[in-house]
Design an enzyme around this catalytic site. Structure first.
Site, PDB file in Angstrom:
ATOM      1  N   ARG A   1     112.557  29.102  25.179  1.00 52.76           N
ATOM      2  CA  ARG A   1     112.233  30.445  24.689  1.00 52.76           C
ATOM      3  C   ARG A   1     110.738  30.610  24.409  1.00 52.76           C
ATOM      4  O   ARG A   1     110.279  31.708  24.097  1.00 52.76           O
ATOM      5  CB  ARG A   1     113.063  30.770  23.442  1.00 52.76           C
ATOM      6  CG  ARG A   1     114.557  30.864  23.759  1.00 52.76           C
ATOM      7  CD  ARG A   1     115.385  31.229  22.547  1.00 52.76           C
ATOM      8  NE  ARG A   1     116.809  31.146  22.858  1.00 52.76           N
ATOM      9  CZ  ARG A   1     117.530  32.107  23.420  1.00 52.76           C
ATOM     10  NH1 ARG A   1     116.935  33.243  23.750  1.00 52.76           N
ATOM     11  NH2 ARG A   1     118.815  31.955  23.661  1.00 52.76           N
TER      12      ARG A   1
ATOM     13  N   SER B   1      77.369  41.591  16.604  1.00 51.34           N
ATOM     14  CA  SER B   1      77.442  40.997  15.273  1.00 51.34           C
ATOM     15  C   SER B   1      77.509  42.112  14.254  1.00 51.34           C
ATOM     16  O   SER B   1      76.869  43.162  14.411  1.00 51.34           O
ATOM     17  CB  SER B   1      76.212  40.115  15.018  1.00 51.34           C
ATOM     18  OG  SER B   1      76.124  39.766  13.645  1.00 51.34           O
ATOM     19  N   SER B   2      78.275  41.884  13.185  1.00 49.43           N
ATOM     20  CA  SER B   2      78.409  42.928  12.164  1.00 49.43           C
ATOM     21  C   SER B   2      77.147  43.051  11.322  1.00 49.43           C
ATOM     22  O   SER B   2      76.976  44.032  10.612  1.00 49.43           O
ATOM     23  CB  SER B   2      79.610  42.618  11.261  1.00 49.43           C
ATOM     24  OG  SER B   2      79.408  41.376  10.600  1.00 49.43           O
TER      25      SER B   2
ATOM     26  N   ARG C   1     124.207  16.360  27.431  1.00 47.87           N
ATOM     27  CA  ARG C   1     123.748  17.685  26.996  1.00 47.87           C
ATOM     28  C   ARG C   1     123.349  17.675  25.536  1.00 47.87           C
ATOM     29  O   ARG C   1     124.032  17.076  24.693  1.00 47.87           O
ATOM     30  CB  ARG C   1     124.869  18.724  27.178  1.00 47.87           C
ATOM     31  CG  ARG C   1     124.497  20.157  26.712  1.00 47.87           C
ATOM     32  CD  ARG C   1     123.494  20.739  27.685  1.00 47.87           C
ATOM     33  NE  ARG C   1     123.289  22.161  27.509  1.00 47.87           N
ATOM     34  CZ  ARG C   1     122.107  22.730  27.300  1.00 47.87           C
ATOM     35  NH1 ARG C   1     121.034  21.977  27.163  1.00 47.87           N
ATOM     36  NH2 ARG C   1     121.990  24.039  27.214  1.00 47.87           N
TER      37      ARG C   1
ATOM     38  N   GLN D   1     125.159  18.112  32.519  1.00 45.77           N
ATOM     39  CA  GLN D   1     125.512  19.521  32.300  1.00 45.77           C
ATOM     40  C   GLN D   1     124.313  20.419  32.570  1.00 45.77           C
ATOM     41  O   GLN D   1     124.468  21.558  32.994  1.00 45.77           O
ATOM     42  CB  GLN D   1     126.008  19.741  30.863  1.00 45.77           C
ATOM     43  CG  GLN D   1     126.480  21.166  30.612  1.00 45.77           C
ATOM     44  CD  GLN D   1     127.103  21.355  29.240  1.00 45.77           C
ATOM     45  OE1 GLN D   1     126.517  22.009  28.383  1.00 45.77           O
ATOM     46  NE2 GLN D   1     128.272  20.779  29.028  1.00 45.77           N
TER      47      GLN D   1
ATOM     48  N   HIS E   1      74.512  14.330  29.738  1.00 43.18           N
ATOM     49  CA  HIS E   1      74.435  13.843  28.353  1.00 43.18           C
ATOM     50  C   HIS E   1      73.519  14.736  27.505  1.00 43.18           C
ATOM     51  O   HIS E   1      72.915  14.279  26.533  1.00 43.18           O
ATOM     52  CB  HIS E   1      73.945  12.389  28.293  1.00 43.18           C
ATOM     53  CG  HIS E   1      74.681  11.475  29.216  1.00 43.18           C
ATOM     54  ND1 HIS E   1      75.932  10.978  28.938  1.00 43.18           N
ATOM     55  CD2 HIS E   1      74.347  10.996  30.434  1.00 43.18           C
ATOM     56  CE1 HIS E   1      76.340  10.219  29.943  1.00 43.18           C
ATOM     57  NE2 HIS E   1      75.406  10.220  30.867  1.00 43.18           N
TER      58      HIS E   1
ATOM     59  N   SER F   1     127.768  27.459  30.683  1.00 42.63           N
ATOM     60  CA  SER F   1     126.651  28.370  30.406  1.00 42.63           C
ATOM     61  C   SER F   1     125.372  27.931  31.096  1.00 42.63           C
ATOM     62  O   SER F   1     124.585  28.753  31.588  1.00 42.63           O
ATOM     63  CB  SER F   1     126.404  28.455  28.895  1.00 42.63           C
ATOM     64  OG  SER F   1     127.513  29.013  28.247  1.00 42.63           O
TER      65      SER F   1
ATOM     66  N   LYS G   1      72.328  40.711  18.490  1.00 44.47           N
ATOM     67  CA  LYS G   1      73.227  39.730  19.105  1.00 44.47           C
ATOM     68  C   LYS G   1      74.249  40.362  20.052  1.00 44.47           C
ATOM     69  O   LYS G   1      74.813  41.415  19.770  1.00 44.47           O
ATOM     70  CB  LYS G   1      73.985  38.938  18.028  1.00 44.47           C
ATOM     71  CG  LYS G   1      73.114  38.009  17.219  1.00 44.47           C
ATOM     72  CD  LYS G   1      73.948  37.218  16.241  1.00 44.47           C
ATOM     73  CE  LYS G   1      74.827  36.224  16.954  1.00 44.47           C
ATOM     74  NZ  LYS G   1      75.651  35.439  16.001  1.00 44.47           N
ATOM     75  N   VAL G   2      74.457  39.692  21.174  1.00 43.49           N
ATOM     76  CA  VAL G   2      75.589  39.980  22.052  1.00 43.49           C
ATOM     77  C   VAL G   2      76.342  38.669  22.183  1.00 43.49           C
ATOM     78  O   VAL G   2      75.940  37.771  22.926  1.00 43.49           O
ATOM     79  CB  VAL G   2      75.142  40.484  23.439  1.00 43.49           C
ATOM     80  CG1 VAL G   2      76.361  40.805  24.300  1.00 43.49           C
ATOM     81  CG2 VAL G   2      74.247  41.711  23.310  1.00 43.49           C
ATOM     82  N   ASN G   3      77.406  38.536  21.439  1.00 39.36           N
ATOM     83  CA  ASN G   3      78.113  37.254  21.370  1.00 39.36           C
ATOM     84  C   ASN G   3      78.985  37.027  22.607  1.00 39.36           C
ATOM     85  O   ASN G   3      79.563  37.973  23.145  1.00 39.36           O
ATOM     86  CB  ASN G   3      78.995  37.196  20.121  1.00 39.36           C
ATOM     87  CG  ASN G   3      78.181  37.250  18.839  1.00 39.36           C
ATOM     88  OD1 ASN G   3      77.037  36.807  18.822  1.00 39.36           O
ATOM     89  ND2 ASN G   3      78.761  37.793  17.784  1.00 39.36           N
TER      90      ASN G   3
END
Length: 469
Positions: free
Chosen positions: A351, A302-303, A342, A254, A178, A130, A308-310
Site C-alpha cells: 500500500r 529569501s524572506s 503466506r 499462496q 576531492h 485473494s 537571493k535566488v535559492n
C-alpha cells in the site's frame, strides 16, 4: 480547540495528497486504493470471461460478445460511486476481495439475465484465493504507473539533461576532485556522464518483467483439479496471465513471490540516486556561479535577503528522492520474504507503492523545473580556469614522460619537477611559460605547451558528448 481532523472537506495528512497533489495526480489512476479495486474488478471480470470462453468448466456456456462487452464496461465505467459501494460492501464482509466478488454478483443479472446469473455467479472468483486477484492487480497497477506515468516523465527529464549537455559541450569547466582544482573538462561532458548513467537505469526499468500467478491457495491448483479434474489448469492459468500482458509464474506459494517488484524498485531507486547526484552537482555549480538561476519568475528567494535566488527546486528534489528511496528500499527488501506459504506483511507493505512513486515523480518534476530555470555562465567558469594554471602540470609532466621513454635527454623526474613548481601554491601564466621554456623540450612540443591554457586543456571532452546520440 477544534480538531482539524473534523474539517470538511478532509485535510490531507501527507504532502503528496496536499501541497504536491497536482504534480503526482497522474499516479492516482494507477496506484491509489480506488485503482487497486478497479484492477481487482478487471481481473475478476477477465477470469470469468476466460473460464467460459475456453471451456474450463464443462457444461458452462460461453458468454456472448455482448455480455463480455457489458462486463468489461463495468471496469471502464468504474468511478467514485463504485468505490463508495465497495466500501459499503466491505463493511459487511470485512474482506476487500470478497467485496469485489459480491459487487460483481450484483451486476451479473443485468448483464446475462436473472435466469442465467445464479449459475454463472459462482464462477466469479472460481478456484481463486485473494492473492490470485491481488498479485495480478498489483502487477497491472505497477506496470501502468511505470509505463504510462513515471517513465515518460523520467525520459523527458533525461532528454532535458541531454540537451543541456549538447548545448554546453564546448564550454570549458574547471573540474574539482576531492573539492580541489583538477584537470579541466567541459560542462557538457559532465552533464553527459549523468545523462548516460540515467539512461542505463531507464533501460533496465523499461526491460522489467511483471509476473503474475493464478494457482490457488498454496500454488497447487488444488481446488481447481478437485472441482474439474479434466481441465488442463496449468494451460488455462498460463494463457490467462499472459492475456493480461504479464509473465506467468508457474511456481509460487499462496503469493506470487514479488521478486520482480524488488527488482524494479531497486532499479528505480538507483535512478533516483543518480538523479540525486545530478541535483547535488548542479546545486554546487550554482553555488560556484557556473549557473545563474533565471530571475523574474515571480518567486521569492529569501524572506529576508532580497538578492537571493535559492536553488529550491534541486533541494526539493533531493529531499523527495531520499523519501522515495527509503520506501523503495524497504519495499525491495521486505517483499521478497514471506513466512512459509503466506503472511500478510506484503499486503500492508504494498500500500506504500504509490507513495514511493509519488515522491520520485515529484522529484523528477522539481529537477526539471530547476534545470529549465538555469543559464550557464561561461565567464565565471573561465575565470576559475584562469586562476588555476597549476592544472597544466599534468599534461607537461605526461609529455616529459613520453619523451623520456623515447630517449630524449633532460626529461628526468618529470613528476617531481612539476610537483615542486605547483604543489601547494598558485602559479601564474608567466610562471608556467618560464618553466616550460627552461625544460629543454623539443621545439614543437615546447610551442604546443606555450599555447596551451587551462581553458583549452579539455582533452576530448567535447567529442565524448557525441556518445549520447
Amino acid at each position: 480547540m477544534r480538531s482539524l481532523a473534523d474539517a470538511q472537506p478532509p485535510l490531507a495528512l501527507g504532502a503528496l495528497d496536499g501541497r504536491y497533489r497536482a504534480a503526482v495526480a497522474p499516479l492516482i489512476d494507477h496506484l491509489s486504493e480506488g485503482a487497486l479495486n478497479r484492477e481487482r474488478v478487471h481481473v475478476e471480470v477477465e477470469w470469468l470471461i476466460h473460464l467460459t470462453t475456453h471451456g474450463a468448466v464443462p457444461g458452462v456456456r460461453a458468454l456472448t460478445g455482448a455480455e463480455q462487452l457489458a462486463l468489461r464496461q463495468v471496469v471502464a465505467d468504474f468511478d467514485l460511486a463504485d468505490i463508495a459501494e465497495l466500501a459499503e460492501i466491505e463493511r459487511e464482509t470485512v474482506h476487500d476481495v470478497k467485496a469485489i466478488e459480491y459487487y460483481l454478483k450484483r451486476r451479473l443479472p443485468r448483464i446475462v439475465g436473472a435466469a442465467n446469473a445464479a449459475g454463472l455467479a459462482e464462477l466469479i472468483h472460481f478456484g481463486c484465493t485473494s492473492e490470485d486477484i491481488n498479485n495480478l492487480s498489483y502487477a497491472l497497477m505497477v506496470q501502468g504507473a511505470v509505463r504510462q506515468v513515471w517513465l515518460p516523465k523520467a525520459h523527458d527529464l533525461v532528454a532535458q539533461v541531454a540537451q543541456l549537455a549538447t548545448d554546453l559541450k564546448d564550454v570549458p569547466l574547471l573540474a574539482h576532485t576531492h573539492g580541489q582544482p583538477a584537470t579541466p573538462t567541459t560542462m557538457g561532458k559532465e552533464l553527459a556522464v549523468l545523462t548516460h548513467r540515467l539512461r542505463r537505469q531507464l533501460r533496465r526499468i523499461e526491460g522489467a518483467e511483471y509476473l503474475g500467478k493464478l494457482n490457488g491457495a498454496t500454488g497447487t491448483f488444488g481446488a481447481h483439479t478437485a472441482a474439474v479434474p479434466s481441465t488442463d489448469w496449468i494451460a488455462v492459468s498460463k494463457l490467462f496471465v499472459e492475456s493480461l500482458g504479464l509473465t506467468w509464474n508457474p511456481l509460487t506459494t499462496q503469493i506470487e513471490s514479488h521478486d520482480w517488484q524488488a527488482e524494479i524498485y531497486s532499479d528505480m531507486a538507483r535512478f533516483n540516486r543518480v538523479l540525486h547526484n545530478l541535483c547535488t552537482d548542479v546545486w554546487s555549480y550554482i553555488s560556484l556561479g557556473y549557473f545563474a538561476q533565471v530571475r523574474g519568475q515571480g518567486s521569492v528567494g529569501s524572506s529576508t535577503m532580497p538578492h537571493k535566488v535559492n536553488p529550491i527546486r534541486f533541494e526539493n528534489a533531493e529531499a523527495n528522492l531520499e523519501v522515495s528511496n527509503a520506501l523503495l528500499d524497504v519495499l525491495a527488501t521486505t517483499l521478497v520474504t514471506s513466512r512459509l506459504q503466506r503472511d500478510l506483511t506484503d499486503s500492508s507493505m504494498q500500500r506504500n507503492i504509490g507513495t514511493a512513486f509519488g515522491h520520485s515523480l515529484l522529484a523528477i518534476d522539481n529537477a526539471g523545473r530547476g534545470l529549465a530555470g538555469l543559464d550557464a555562465v561561461p565567464e565565471t567558469m573561465g575565470a576559475d580556469l584562469d586562476r588555476n594554471w597549476e592544472v597544466l602540470g599534468e599534461p607537461i609532466q605526461s609529455a616529459m614522460r613520453a619523451l623520456g621513454a623515447t630517449g630524449t635527454p633532460g626529461m628526468e623526474q618529470p613528476y617531481e619537477r612539476l610537483k615542486e613548481l605547483t604543489r601547494g601554491r598558485r602559479i601564474t601564466e608567466a610562471d608556467l611559460r618560464e618553466f616550460v621554456k627552461g625544460l629543454g623540450l623539443p621545439a614543437e612540443v615546447e610551442q604546443r605547451f606555450l599555447q596551451l591554457t587551462p581553458r583549452t586543456y579539455v582533452g576530448l571532452a567535447p567529442e565524448l558528448v557525441r556518445f549520447l546520440d
